[in-house]
Design an enzyme around this catalytic site. Structure first.
Site, PDB file in Angstrom:
ATOM      1  N   HIS A 170       0.846  -1.210   0.000  1.00  0.00           N
ATOM      2  CA  HIS A 170       0.000   0.000   0.000  1.00  0.00           C
ATOM      3  C   HIS A 170       0.876   1.253   0.000  1.00  0.00           C
ATOM      4  CE1 HIS A 170      -2.848  -2.816   2.238  1.00  0.00           C
ATOM      5  NE2 HIS A 170      -3.561  -2.436   1.198  1.00  0.00           N
ATOM      6  N   GLY A 172      -3.026  -2.068  -6.776  1.00  0.00           N
ATOM      7  CA  GLY A 172      -1.939  -3.042  -6.887  1.00  0.00           C
ATOM      8  C   GLY A 172      -2.259  -4.084  -7.949  1.00  0.00           C
ATOM      9  N   ASP A 216      -3.965  -7.842  -7.219  1.00  0.00           N
ATOM     10  CA  ASP A 216      -5.370  -8.154  -7.512  1.00  0.00           C
ATOM     11  C   ASP A 216      -5.594  -7.871  -8.990  1.00  0.00           C
ATOM     12  OD1 ASP A 216      -6.453  -8.762  -4.776  1.00  0.00           O
ATOM     13  OD2 ASP A 216      -5.559  -6.806  -4.419  1.00  0.00           O
ATOM     14  N   SER A 236       0.281  -8.847   1.354  1.00  0.00           N
ATOM     15  CA  SER A 236      -1.179  -8.805   1.458  1.00  0.00           C
ATOM     16  C   SER A 236      -1.543  -8.631   2.924  1.00  0.00           C
ATOM     17  CB  SER A 236      -1.750 -10.135   0.954  1.00  0.00           C
ATOM     18  OG  SER A 236      -3.087 -10.278   1.373  1.00  0.00           O
TER      19      SER A 236
HETATM   20  O1  PAF Z   1      -8.107  -4.131  -2.967  1.00  0.00           O
HETATM   21  C1  PAF Z   1      -8.754  -3.747  -1.964  1.00  0.00           C
HETATM   22  O2  PAF Z   1      -8.224  -3.554  -0.874  1.00  0.00           O
HETATM   23  C2  PAF Z   1     -10.261  -3.541  -2.097  1.00  0.00           C
HETATM   24  O3  PAF Z   1     -10.805  -4.474  -2.968  1.00  0.00           O
HETATM   25  C3  PAF Z   1     -10.631  -2.105  -2.507  1.00  0.00           C
HETATM   26  C4  PAF Z   1     -10.118  -1.765  -3.868  1.00  0.00           C
HETATM   27  C5  PAF Z   1     -10.083  -1.121  -1.473  1.00  0.00           C
HETATM   28  C6  PAF Z   1     -12.164  -1.957  -2.523  1.00  0.00           C
HETATM   29  O4  PAF Z   1     -12.720  -2.243  -1.293  1.00  0.00           O
END
Ligand code: PAF
Length: 285
Positions: free
Chosen positions: A38, A149, A152, A187
């Site tokens: 993040h 990211g 996903d 993750s």
């Molecule tokens: O990837 C995530 O953490 C979630 O799917 C998101 C994009 C914040 C939507 O809730």
């Protein structure tokens, strides 16, 4: 100091005044339990924009398993400190009723293969809930650019499609997956792995990487079998699916001809959290 907002109205007002001053807004939507992955999105957003907003919202509508929602790690205090450390300007931590006021309807999405395969097949309703919240957050923050990211991979494809279909004026950028030193994709769910599961988990990325050695000599079906067998060497890991797909359409590939690149996408059950990962393959070596 990062400024924290919990209501749609207060955040909208703040961002409207920033936009009126000519500021470009970068946005990173998250469900919290922030990690280096993040933070790398936030650093990129900071580089590209004048102001950065991060949302922290564990979105109930995208959890198809109530147990998963309940266990999802929540650590807002630590998250705010991390946001501060990367110079994020605004944090948005809304309640469920703020995001979903009474009478709010989930988005209808009809994106065909993109939403039906892989995660779509194994987590019914997940993408509908995810697309709903991302669209709602885009409408609240009205960012110029939003950062997701690549871990996903299918989520990113669906967000890009949604922005196109609903003509949402936001530029969506996918950023490289960050990995632990042993290759495990970062993750928030990794926090839920037991010591034994954590020890086994690097086999997932090892298996994904190993496949490249067999491409293009072996056809996709054989490669899938090899990877699945490799990961299965740990009794703790069960491959829920491993598919090799076209990176844009996510259609499963049956051969390599006319596909110079392909994406290997995997979901693995660990007995604890379910882990996903993916990798890009070159098929013309
Ligand atoms: O990837 C995530 O953490 C979630 O799917 C998101 C994009 C914040 C939507 O809730």
């Amino acid at each position: 100091m990062v400024q924290s907002y919990s209501t749609v109205r207060s955040l909208k007002e703040k961002l409207q005044s920033e936009r009126a001053e000519g500021c470009r807004i970068g946005f990173v939507p998250t469900m919290g339990a922030l990690h280096e992955g993040h933070l790398s999105l936030l650093r990129r957003a900071k580089q590209d924009n004048d102001r950065v907003v991060c949302s922290i919202f564990v979105n109930p509508t995208q959890f198809n398993d109530p147990g998963d929602l309940e266990k999802y790690p929540r650590m807002p205090e630590q998250d705010l400190q991390l946001l501060d450390s990367v110079g994020c300007d605004y944090a948005f931590l809304p309640s469920v009723s703020e995001v979903y006021p009474e009478g709010f309807r989930l988005l209808e999405i009809h994106f065909g293969t993109l939403e039906r395969v892989m995660e779509g097949a194994h987590r019914p309703g997940h993408f509908r809930g995810m697309a709903t919240v991302v669209k709602r957050l885009f409408e609240i923050a009205e960012p110029d650019t939003a950062y997701f990211g690549e871990k996903d991979f299918q989520q990113l494809a669906i967000v890009k499609k949604m922005v196109q279909e609903f003509r949402i004026p936001v530029h969506v950028i996918g950023c490289e997956t960050l990995r632990e030193s042993d290759g495990l994709a970062m993750s928030s769910r990794n926090l839920l792995l037991s010591a034994a599961q954590r020890k086994a988990a690097p086999l997932i990325y090892q298996g994904l990487r190993m496949a490249q050695e067999y491409i293009p000599h072996q056809q996709p079906a054989a490669v899938k079998e090899l990877v699945t067998r490799y990961i299965r060497q740990s009794p703790l890991l069960e491959v829920q699916y491993f598919d090799i797909v076209h990176p844009d359409t996510l259609e499963s590939l049956e051969h390599w001809e006319q596909h110079p690149v392909a994406q290997g996408c995997i979901a693995v059950l660990t007995g604890g959290p379910r882990l996903i990962d993916n990798i890009r393959y070159r098929t013309d070596a």
